[in-house]
Design an enzyme around this catalytic site. Sequence first.
Site, PDB file in Angstrom:
ATOM      1  NE  ARG A 237      -4.221  -1.637   0.299  1.00 41.63           N
ATOM      2  CZ  ARG A 237      -4.370  -2.691  -0.503  1.00 41.63           C
ATOM      3  NH1 ARG A 237      -3.477  -2.953  -1.431  1.00 41.63           N
ATOM      4  NH2 ARG A 237      -5.431  -3.482  -0.372  1.00 41.63           N
ATOM      5  CD  GLU A 266      -3.232   3.253  -5.098  1.00 42.77           C
ATOM      6  OE1 GLU A 266      -4.243   2.572  -5.375  1.00 42.77           O
ATOM      7  OE2 GLU A 266      -2.199   2.772  -4.614  1.00 42.77           O
ATOM      8  CG  HIS A 285      -3.706  -0.703  -6.656  1.00 43.92           C
ATOM      9  ND1 HIS A 285      -3.970  -0.081  -5.471  1.00 43.92           N
ATOM     10  CD2 HIS A 285      -3.704  -2.036  -6.371  1.00 43.92           C
ATOM     11  CE1 HIS A 285      -4.121  -0.983  -4.517  1.00 43.92           C
ATOM     12  NE2 HIS A 285      -3.968  -2.193  -5.049  1.00 43.92           N
TER      13      HIS A 285
END
Length: 328
Positions: A237, A266, A285
């Site tokens: 993360r 993000e 991601h």
Amino acid sequence: MSKRILAYRRLNDHQLDQLRSQFHVDYFDKLESPDDPAFREALSQAHGLIGAGVTMTPELLDAAPNLEAIASISVGVDNYSVDELTTRGILLCNTPDVLTETTADTGFSLIMASARRVVELADYVRRGDWKSSIGPEQFGSDVHGKTLGMVGFGRIGQAIARRGALGFGMKILYAKASPKPDLEAELGARRCELDELLQQSDFVCAIVPLTPETRQLIGAREFELMKESAIFINISRGQVVDEQAMIQALESGQIRGAGLDVFEQEPLQSDSPLPRMPNVVALPHIGSATHETRTAMAQRAVDNMMLALDGKRPLSPVNEEAWGDKLN
Ligand code: NAP
């Protein structure tokens, strides 16, 4: 009256049919914002939530007075306060295992792409700059035989280490994990303190869950300890790393490069320098993002929800205690 499920990530027709055979389903295949009035309306009636990518704040939970269970389509549960859910008697389930190998593939592709400068040099060809044989200024560094330092050595970390040790003859160090004697025997891995790992590794790969203990685990001090030739990989993360300190380490040449699948914010903001840095491979991601694995994750979430609301033990509960002895 059948219970109501609110699903806010893409499910396939089979999965929707399965749910609809037992529940009333409110379905958003792409949710722009949890403030969407239609989402709020469905939330106010939902007994079960299936989805990912929405941070379940206390305010959202207050807006869901009937909520009994959440089946997250993710292994990471940092979008939820597990304690808060448990206090409210809401069962949380996640999707471990089914995404392990795919996420490890992503991690290893970041190792390869960063070391061999795959994205930077593919861009060089695409721009038409390849006019003569390349020279040392375009050389990369080897992956095989190097030292891979795993910060976190759980399911995904072990799968990456397996690729490194068995496929590329890499030496494996691991930190921030309990001892794993079987893995040490299988892969020749060695457990050490984080500082030693940072000092000795050619590749430092972060793959811990985001928790209060791991937030900003890698910061300025940790980058200073790394080799100048080190490549930092983050597929856990974004908040596990102090992003400003990382940018500084990359800009100043304190480390050689980074392969990143996750970021503090993000999608990445347009003013972030990271996508424009030649020594950074930045991905949107995509850790588990293959057709096969996303289908399997959604299926796991559907199965978890159907079992839970039928009073049976789901395949992967996170906080079983939330339901006390309600599960059998
Ligand atoms: P896992 O099997 O639970 O492994 C977690 C590892 O981190 C374990 O080695 C654990 O130690 C260690 N750890 C260190 N500090 C910890 C702490 N404070 N709390 C809990 N564990 C701690 O998890 P996984 O399946 O490998 O997944 C790891 C994380 O990867 C997920 O939580 C998620 O955030 C991230 N992820 C990202 C993507 C992506 O798309 N980029 C995809 C999947 C997962 P022990 O060995 O002692 O338990």
